[in-house]
Scaffold this motif. Sequence first.
Motif, mmCIF file in Angstrom:
data_model
loop_
_atom_site.group_PDB
_atom_site.id
_atom_site.type_symbol
_atom_site.label_atom_id
_atom_site.label_comp_id
_atom_site.label_asym_id
_atom_site.label_seq_id
_atom_site.Cartn_x
_atom_site.Cartn_y
_atom_site.Cartn_z
ATOM 1 N N HIS A 135 -1.458 -4.560 -4.126
ATOM 2 C CA HIS A 135 -2.371 -3.466 -3.815
ATOM 3 C C HIS A 135 -2.714 -2.733 -5.105
ATOM 4 C CE1 HIS A 135 -3.842 0.365 -2.193
ATOM 5 N NE2 HIS A 135 -4.057 -0.283 -1.065
ATOM 6 N N ALA A 136 -3.968 -2.299 -5.231
ATOM 7 C CA ALA A 136 -4.440 -1.687 -6.472
ATOM 8 C C ALA A 136 -3.663 -0.446 -6.866
ATOM 9 C CB ALA A 136 -5.931 -1.354 -6.340
ATOM 10 N N ASP A 137 -3.132 0.294 -5.884
ATOM 11 C CA ASP A 137 -2.445 1.559 -6.174
ATOM 12 C C ASP A 137 -0.926 1.431 -6.231
ATOM 13 O OD1 ASP A 137 -4.895 2.911 -6.183
ATOM 14 O OD2 ASP A 137 -4.832 3.189 -4.008
ATOM 15 N N PHE A 138 -0.422 0.225 -6.020
ATOM 16 C CA PHE A 138 1.018 0.059 -5.872
ATOM 17 C C PHE A 138 1.801 0.529 -7.099
ATOM 18 C CE2 PHE A 138 4.720 -2.887 -6.473
ATOM 19 C CZ PHE A 138 5.547 -2.288 -5.539
ATOM 20 N N ARG A 139 1.349 0.181 -8.282
ATOM 21 C CA ARG A 139 2.127 0.493 -9.494
ATOM 22 C C ARG A 139 1.808 1.859 -10.087
ATOM 23 N NH1 ARG A 139 1.869 -3.818 -13.891
ATOM 24 N NH2 ARG A 139 -0.292 -4.121 -13.234
ATOM 25 N N SER A 140 0.820 2.555 -9.544
ATOM 26 C CA SER A 140 0.439 3.840 -10.121
ATOM 27 C C SER A 140 0.731 5.028 -9.210
ATOM 28 C CB SER A 140 -1.063 3.841 -10.459
ATOM 29 O OG SER A 140 -1.847 3.633 -9.292
ATOM 30 N N GLN A 141 0.983 4.775 -7.938
ATOM 31 C CA GLN A 141 1.133 5.857 -6.981
ATOM 32 C C GLN A 141 2.468 5.747 -6.252
ATOM 33 O OE1 GLN A 141 -2.463 6.999 -4.881
ATOM 34 N NE2 GLN A 141 -1.321 7.021 -2.967
ATOM 35 N N PRO A 142 3.379 6.681 -6.454
ATOM 36 C CA PRO A 142 4.685 6.605 -5.787
ATOM 37 C C PRO A 142 4.554 6.776 -4.271
ATOM 38 C CG PRO A 142 4.724 8.157 -7.634
ATOM 39 C CD PRO A 142 3.292 7.830 -7.383
ATOM 40 N N ARG A 143 5.429 6.105 -3.555
ATOM 41 C CA ARG A 143 5.489 6.307 -2.108
ATOM 42 C C ARG A 143 6.053 7.682 -1.809
ATOM 43 N NH1 ARG A 143 4.519 1.796 0.716
ATOM 44 N NH2 ARG A 143 5.280 2.827 2.608
ATOM 45 N N GLN A 144 5.685 8.227 -0.664
ATOM 46 C CA GLN A 144 6.176 9.532 -0.251
ATOM 47 C C GLN A 144 7.074 9.452 0.986
ATOM 48 O OE1 GLN A 144 5.375 12.304 -2.264
ATOM 49 N NE2 GLN A 144 4.721 10.543 -3.494
ATOM 50 N N ASP A 145 7.393 8.232 1.423
ATOM 51 C CA ASP A 145 8.207 8.082 2.630
ATOM 52 C C ASP A 145 9.653 7.704 2.329
ATOM 53 O OD1 ASP A 145 7.872 5.484 1.776
ATOM 54 O OD2 ASP A 145 6.931 4.749 3.618
ATOM 55 N N ASP A 182 0.864 -1.176 0.000
ATOM 56 C CA ASP A 182 0.000 0.000 0.000
ATOM 57 C C ASP A 182 0.905 1.232 0.000
ATOM 58 O OD1 ASP A 182 -1.636 2.160 0.620
ATOM 59 O OD2 ASP A 182 -2.824 1.045 2.090
ATOM 60 N N PRO A 183 0.827 2.090 -1.020
ATOM 61 C CA PRO A 183 1.786 3.197 -1.129
ATOM 62 C C PRO A 183 1.643 4.276 -0.069
ATOM 63 C CG PRO A 183 0.116 3.359 -2.843
ATOM 64 C CD PRO A 183 -0.082 2.032 -2.174
ATOM 65 N N VAL A 184 0.535 4.313 0.677
ATOM 66 C CA VAL A 184 0.388 5.350 1.694
ATOM 67 C C VAL A 184 0.502 4.819 3.117
ATOM 68 C CG1 VAL A 184 -1.033 6.754 0.162
ATOM 69 C CG2 VAL A 184 -2.151 5.220 1.802
ATOM 70 N N ALA A 185 0.735 3.538 3.271
ATOM 71 C CA ALA A 185 0.883 2.967 4.613
ATOM 72 C C ALA A 185 2.354 2.672 4.888
ATOM 73 C CB ALA A 185 0.074 1.672 4.726
ATOM 74 N N PRO A 186 2.834 2.938 6.106
ATOM 75 C CA PRO A 186 4.209 2.585 6.453
ATOM 76 C C PRO A 186 4.448 1.089 6.250
ATOM 77 C CG PRO A 186 3.211 3.985 8.138
ATOM 78 C CD PRO A 186 2.107 3.588 7.220
ATOM 79 N N ILE A 187 5.661 0.721 5.897
ATOM 80 C CA ILE A 187 5.973 -0.676 5.634
ATOM 81 C C ILE A 187 5.661 -1.543 6.846
ATOM 82 C CG2 ILE A 187 7.863 -2.308 5.206
ATOM 83 C CD1 ILE A 187 6.922 -0.867 2.701
ATOM 84 N N GLU A 188 5.971 -1.033 8.051
ATOM 85 C CA GLU A 188 5.748 -1.844 9.248
ATOM 86 C C GLU A 188 4.272 -2.003 9.590
ATOM 87 O OE1 GLU A 188 6.741 2.426 10.534
ATOM 88 O OE2 GLU A 188 7.452 0.946 9.053
ATOM 89 N N GLU A 189 3.389 -1.265 8.906
ATOM 90 C CA GLU A 189 1.951 -1.387 9.166
ATOM 91 C C GLU A 189 1.205 -2.056 8.013
ATOM 92 O OE1 GLU A 189 0.353 2.422 10.225
ATOM 93 O OE2 GLU A 189 1.860 2.767 11.798
ATOM 94 N N GLN A 190 1.925 -2.603 7.048
ATOM 95 C CA GLN A 190 1.284 -3.261 5.911
ATOM 96 C C GLN A 190 0.604 -4.561 6.346
ATOM 97 O OE1 GLN A 190 1.521 -2.243 2.468
ATOM 98 N NE2 GLN A 190 2.478 -0.338 3.152
#
Length: 272
Positions: free
Chosen positions: A197-207, A180-188
């Motif tokens: 995740h549906a948004d993984f390939r279209s939405q860059p991570r911001q962290d 999930d591109p908006v959730a921290p890795i430790e909370e996936q």
Amino acid sequence: MGKLLDSLFRKFGGGADFDAPLAPDQPFLVIGDIHGQLEALDATLDQIASDPDHANLPLVFVGDYMDRGPHSAGVLRRVMALQADDPRDIICLRGNHEQMLSSFLDNPPLNAPVWFANGGVETLKSFGIGVTKLDMRGDRVLMVRERLKQELGDAALSFLQSLPTVWQTGNVAVVHAGADPVAPIEEQEDDVLVWGHADFRSQPRQDGIWVVHGHTIVPDVRVRQGRISVDTGAYQTGTLPTVSVSAQGVHVLGQGGSQQIWPDNTDPHEAS
């Protein structure tokens, strides 16, 4: 409020392009989805062993050791032995095909149709168990489950049950399918890491976290927007590249040395 902000972020595509430096704490190697291709796995491991610059690096498998290809049992035994006997760090992650097998063992009548249709028949055959559609029902599917547990043995069952879903070094996380591109890795959630995740390939991570993953077949190892895709379809091509990840970049090992694929002349912000 947090969920509302996440929803608005997804809806309007908020966030800038991914521009974090690639900064693992240590160089490491990654091998993508194997899917029962034992000869390809052995060739890849031999290549690593013959490369003095990479032979001793930690080695991460992204999962999907089984199904589709003809030698799932052999691949499973090979990676288990490697993890048990090799002095390097050998990390074996859980893929969705290991999840399907585990789900089948937990509830055969419910999960046999999906697993059988997605390579489970080939895996059973590799363990010497022949099945047909009739074996997906009633007492017959329970008998298949018990036979498979017997052929796997306690060590393999324990190995499959204990597979982690993520491995991280520095700002690089390795998973099977995506995140999930908006959730921290430790909370996936584990299901997201294993199935995607549906948004993984279209939405860059911001962290600033890079994600190395398999699951989605690409023609060649690909680096885009902080995602490093390593599944090149071994069960179709019979080839299994080894990917080197370090602060110096992303390389693919080959017979003549390693080929740098990032950074290169390609726009690093190009969308998938």
